[in-house]
Design an enzyme around this catalytic site. Structure first.
Site, mmCIF file in Angstrom:
data_model
loop_
_atom_site.group_PDB
_atom_site.id
_atom_site.type_symbol
_atom_site.label_atom_id
_atom_site.label_comp_id
_atom_site.label_asym_id
_atom_site.label_seq_id
_atom_site.Cartn_x
_atom_site.Cartn_y
_atom_site.Cartn_z
ATOM 1 C CB THR A 107 -4.757 -23.271 23.964
ATOM 2 O OG1 THR A 107 -5.485 -22.203 24.560
ATOM 3 C CG2 THR A 107 -5.320 -23.551 22.577
ATOM 4 C CG ASN A 128 -0.505 -22.721 24.977
ATOM 5 O OD1 ASN A 128 -1.131 -23.742 24.683
ATOM 6 N ND2 ASN A 128 -1.089 -21.653 25.489
ATOM 7 C CG HIS A 303 -6.956 -14.930 27.723
ATOM 8 N ND1 HIS A 303 -6.294 -15.271 28.867
ATOM 9 C CD2 HIS A 303 -6.919 -16.030 26.927
ATOM 10 C CE1 HIS A 303 -5.863 -16.517 28.776
ATOM 11 N NE2 HIS A 303 -6.242 -17.004 27.605
ATOM 12 C CG HIS A 347 -8.401 -23.632 28.642
ATOM 13 N ND1 HIS A 347 -9.002 -22.398 28.687
ATOM 14 C CD2 HIS A 347 -7.643 -23.640 27.523
ATOM 15 C CE1 HIS A 347 -8.603 -21.690 27.650
ATOM 16 N NE2 HIS A 347 -7.795 -22.417 26.910
HETATM 17 ZN ZN LIG Z 1 -7.423 -22.303 24.986
#
Ligand SMILES: [Zn+2]
Length: 541
Positions: A107, A128, A303, A347
């Site tokens: 991200t 991240n 996710h 992504h």
């Molecule tokens: Zn992301």
């Protein structure tokens, strides 16, 4: 080129309109005002000037990032889109083979790429979170202990770890601060990094309170319009609401966190973006303003349920409807044709390993604890007792440099020992080391290039591992997206607006190309770390 032709035609037209210019007397006499030939020539020249006129700059650039949105979602669910995504697909310049050229595809890194054009090797946003060797602490891409959260309690965030400029920064610098730049998302990093250093404000969702918050980096106190938005408690409307059989909690303690894992999180982001548009009067003045909006719920849902789930499809369809709502708001406030949209994702995502195995495809999970343990054991065996691992996240392993310095060890050798230990684990495709990357070590293919693009020499990990395709680092359920494979990096890139040549473009391009293309259209300096090229094929002029 068109500017030179346009200038020459304009000059000739001006001369013909002013017959007192010496040297044109003869022509003037021939082509006097009543002469049909002169009138015809003037009309042709005037039309030519209009046709060749520079397209006026947009009043607003609306940069939309969907967090975790693989390119194939445009195709797989394409017939079901009737809103904003359908508008983008039918009226925009659509790149069918756009992707990221870095690892890790996560991200903060994706969001820092979109409007800088930079790779992590230069932008400094390498993940991240990482281990900061200067500070000796674990940091996130936007953590900043010198700031306070506004609208909540605790430490704030800032773009201070971003080492390069964004399109918003270039707008601000070129316009003496007058253009307005605002970033909005559920996530702090996704609001802050696309907007940049000079942004007027970045706003994100606080799952503890259900409020949109900001940082003392931007303001002394939250703007009044944000306070008013929060006072309406928009998040409360989802208490007890069900979607695809998932019931939202009745208590606020867990409701706000769960909202993020549903399409409702995106509804809040869209509503807040509309409010920002109105309250900050974006796109209504003589300057080009920038609004960056990142929709995060797609990532949370992806996710948890994976790209083959009904939940991901449902969230994509909801995003299509929300984008249309946002576009209609911008149409009404800024005017159709007066704004430029750029649409992408930060992504892609891997299939859930168990789903893949069930359909006879490869895949599985690698326990991150096993990676850490393998490095620790190998280095203890070789060099003696000690804490050898400073941190390990996703594909990255940071070594503890203290014993390396104390015992005057060769860092390259210690890294290589760690790499060999990881390489010996099952389903590890490759391992790279920082010292090795500096020396140009590695197979010269696109995976190695992505790894090299991701390595910042001060901030990069000591060791980076690449699992086999469809294998992910992580236990438990759900899926992830850090690697170099197509399903991680292949994302939509769509431009829509005046000056854009609509159509499908099949050549491979990088998400890094967005920023220099915008800079060219807006007549700005190219953002400082840009690695991209200008997508001249989509520009009308
Ligand atoms: Zn992301």
């Amino acid at each position: 080129m068109y500017r030179r032709i346009h200038k020459a035609l304009s000059t000739l037209l001006t001369l013909l309109m002013r017959p007192q210019v010496p040297g044109l007397i003869e022509l003037r006499d021939t082509l006097d005002n009543h002469n049909p030939m002169r009138r015809a020539l003037l009309s042709v020249l005037a039309l030519a000037c209009l046709a060749g006129a520079a397209p006026k700059k947009p009043k607003l650039v609306l940069a939309i990032v969907v967090d975790q949105f693989r390119y194939d979602y445009l195709v797989r669910f394409g017939s079901e889109y009737h809103g904003g995504l359908a508008r983008l697909l039918s009226q925009g310049a659509v790149f069918t083979n756009a992707g990221y050229i870095h690892v890790p595809a996560i991200t903060a890194v994706g969001h820092s790429t979109v409007l800088t054009g930079a790779t992590p090797s230069i932008s400094g946003i390498v993940a991240n979170e990482w281990f900061d060797r200067d500070e000796g602490v674990h940091v996130t891409s936007v953590s900043d202990s010198h700031t306070q959260l506004l609208g909540g309690s605790g430490t704030g965030s800032s773009p201070n770890r971003l080492l390069v400029s964004t399109i918003g920064d270039e707008l601000k610098m070129a316009g003496a601060g007058q253009p307005r730049v605002i970033g909005v998302s559920l996530k702090d990093r996704a609001a802050i990094l696309p907007a940049g250093h000079m942004a007027d404000g970045a706003f994100w969702f606080d799952p503890r309170t259900g409020n949109f918050v900001s940082s003392s980096y931007y303001y002394q106190a939250l703007p009044a319009w944000v306070e008013e938005f929060n006072a309406r408690h928009a998040a409360d409307q989802y208490r007890g609401v069900t979607w695809l059989g998932h019931k939202m909690p009745d208590d606020n303690a867990t409701l706000f966190g769960e909202i993020e894992f549903s399409p409702f999180g995106n509804e809040l982001v869209e509503a807040f973006a509309e409010r920002a548009l109105a309250s900050e009067q974006l796109g209504t003045r003589e300057f080009t303003d920038l609004l960056t909006v990142s929709f995060s719920s797609n990532d949370y849902v992806g996710h948890r349920y994976g790209p083959d789930s009904g939940e991901v499809r449902q969230t994509a369809l909801a995003t299509d409807r929300l984008l249309e709502k946002l576009f209609q708001a911008v149409d009404a406030r800024v005017g159709a044709g007066n704004y430029l949209v750029v649409f992408t994702a930060d992504h892609g995502v891997a299939p859930v390993p168990e789903v893949n195995v069930a359909r006879k495809m490869p895949g599985g999970r690698i326990n991150p604890a096993a990676i850490r343990a393998a490095v620790q054991m190998a280095l203890v065996k070789k060099y003696g007792a000690g804490e050898w691992v400073a941190g390990a996240w996703d594909l990255a392993v940071y070594l503890n440099r203290e014993p390396v310095a104390r015992w005057k060890l060769d860092l390259a050798e210690v890294e290589s020992e760690a790499a060999l230990a990881i390489q010996a684990l099952p389903h590890i495709s490759r391992v790279y080391t920082l010292e090795g990357m500096k020396r140009g070590w590695g197979v010269r293919d696109s995976v190695s290039q992505k790894v090299a693009n991701g390595f910042h020499w001060r901030r990069g990990p000591d060791v980076e591992l690449i699992p086999d395709a469809y294998w992910m680092v992580g236990t438990g359920k759900g899926t992830g997206h850090a690697g170099p494979y197509s399903y991680h990096t292949h994302v939509p890139v769509i431009f829509l607006g005046a000056g854009i040549r609509a159509g499908q473009y099949h050549a491979s391009v990088a998400v890094n190309d967005i920023a220099p293309t915008l800079a060219t259209m807006l007549e700005l300096e190219t953002p400082s770390g840009s690695m991209g090229r200008v997508l001249t094929e989509i520009l009308v002029n």
